[in-house]
Scaffold this motif. Sequence first.
Motif, mmCIF file in Angstrom:
data_model
loop_
_atom_site.group_PDB
_atom_site.id
_atom_site.type_symbol
_atom_site.label_atom_id
_atom_site.label_comp_id
_atom_site.label_asym_id
_atom_site.label_seq_id
_atom_site.Cartn_x
_atom_site.Cartn_y
_atom_site.Cartn_z
ATOM 1 N N MET A 1 -110.430 -57.586 73.829
ATOM 2 C CA MET A 1 -109.729 -56.304 73.916
ATOM 3 C C MET A 1 -110.239 -55.377 72.820
ATOM 4 O O MET A 1 -110.221 -55.735 71.642
ATOM 5 N N ILE A 2 -110.733 -54.217 73.200
ATOM 6 C CA ILE A 2 -111.220 -53.266 72.202
ATOM 7 C C ILE A 2 -110.072 -52.392 71.725
ATOM 8 O O ILE A 2 -109.095 -52.163 72.438
ATOM 9 N N ASN A 3 -110.165 -51.902 70.479
ATOM 10 C CA ASN A 3 -109.194 -50.971 69.911
ATOM 11 C C ASN A 3 -109.886 -49.640 69.663
ATOM 12 O O ASN A 3 -110.826 -49.565 68.861
ATOM 13 N N LEU A 4 -109.445 -48.629 70.341
ATOM 14 C CA LEU A 4 -110.059 -47.315 70.193
ATOM 15 C C LEU A 4 -109.516 -46.611 68.959
ATOM 16 O O LEU A 4 -108.297 -46.554 68.748
ATOM 17 N N ASP A 5 -110.411 -46.089 68.159
ATOM 18 C CA ASP A 5 -110.037 -45.356 66.943
ATOM 19 C C ASP A 5 -109.444 -44.007 67.339
ATOM 20 O O ASP A 5 -110.065 -43.230 68.073
ATOM 21 N N ARG A 41 -120.412 -44.051 68.313
ATOM 22 C CA ARG A 41 -119.517 -45.173 68.037
ATOM 23 C C ARG A 41 -118.536 -45.374 69.201
ATOM 24 O O ARG A 41 -118.274 -46.512 69.608
ATOM 25 N N GLU A 43 -119.029 -44.585 72.361
ATOM 26 C CA GLU A 43 -119.780 -45.162 73.486
ATOM 27 C C GLU A 43 -120.035 -46.652 73.253
ATOM 28 O O GLU A 43 -119.989 -47.448 74.200
ATOM 29 N N SER A 44 -120.270 -47.015 71.997
ATOM 30 C CA SER A 44 -120.501 -48.422 71.676
ATOM 31 C C SER A 44 -119.238 -49.253 71.909
ATOM 32 O O SER A 44 -119.302 -50.379 72.411
ATOM 33 N N LEU A 45 -118.085 -48.677 71.555
ATOM 34 C CA LEU A 45 -116.815 -49.388 71.733
ATOM 35 C C LEU A 45 -116.471 -49.566 73.209
ATOM 36 O O LEU A 45 -115.982 -50.619 73.619
ATOM 37 N N THR A 46 -116.711 -48.532 73.998
ATOM 38 C CA THR A 46 -116.310 -48.558 75.408
ATOM 39 C C THR A 46 -117.366 -49.162 76.316
ATOM 40 O O THR A 46 -117.077 -49.480 77.485
ATOM 41 N N HIS A 47 -118.600 -49.281 75.803
ATOM 42 C CA HIS A 47 -119.724 -49.778 76.612
ATOM 43 C C HIS A 47 -119.956 -48.888 77.831
ATOM 44 O O HIS A 47 -120.365 -49.372 78.891
#
Length: 290
Positions: A1-5, A41, A43-47
Amino acid sequence: MINLDIELLRTLVAIAKHGTFANAAEAVCRTQSAITQQMQRLESLTHKAIFTKEGRNKTLTEHGELLLRYAQQILALHDECVRTLHSADPEGIVRIGAPHDVADSIFPTVLAHVVRNLPRIKLEIQVDRSPILMEALHRGELDLTISSRFDSELAGFVIRRSPTVWLASARYVHDPSKPVPLILADEPSLYRKIALTALEQAHATWQTNYVAPNLSGIKAALHAGLGITARNIELISTDFRVLGTSEQLPPLPDVSYFLWMRRAPLHNHTRHVYDLLSQHMALNATAPLP
């Protein structure tokens, strides 16, 4: 699970609002390269590719548009939360009324809810008959009131639906062969209307044995065994008993109790109290009235 800043989302919204990375950088007091790094950053988080290049400009991709819509909703909720947590508790005096018949049931619950959630609100309370309370509300002498009366000119919601019953003294003996001996409130009275309408529709005969100007008088007449009255179940006690079909009396409709707010001008703290009560005490099946 990613956490968006949250700051990355805020920058994305700023770019969409101001049109370009350069304009967004100026608006948020950052360099354009810092804005670019933030979006890389993200784009990197969301792929996912968030921007696509069109000539010298960058525009949002389909995934970018979707992320923007969520970012706007997230930021709106985030900022509302921060404002609420850091805003001072509303402070002021709210004048609130309730009719006699719910002064010992609904009203204490309402008062306790306000005091518990808005401790800096001071309450001035008035207990009286519904018609008198509604008149005071329209004159601006009350800010809020509980009432069994409907008023399309006011903002309000249903706070309780209460069955109406025929009440008599615990020692009262009813004789169905005789006219129904009524104890009534003087006009205007919702319960007087309910009782007489029910008897008329049932083609029953009655006689008025006692008329009282307030609930205390009605209760005294009941205790004295002068007759019966139509009232909500909030009034039931060990001193009274409920009559019904076994005494050949017609059924009675439920009564809705509303919480009404006076018309403008309003203090903000009055609106705070009304909103609090509408969110936590309005019946689920009933939305606040406009």
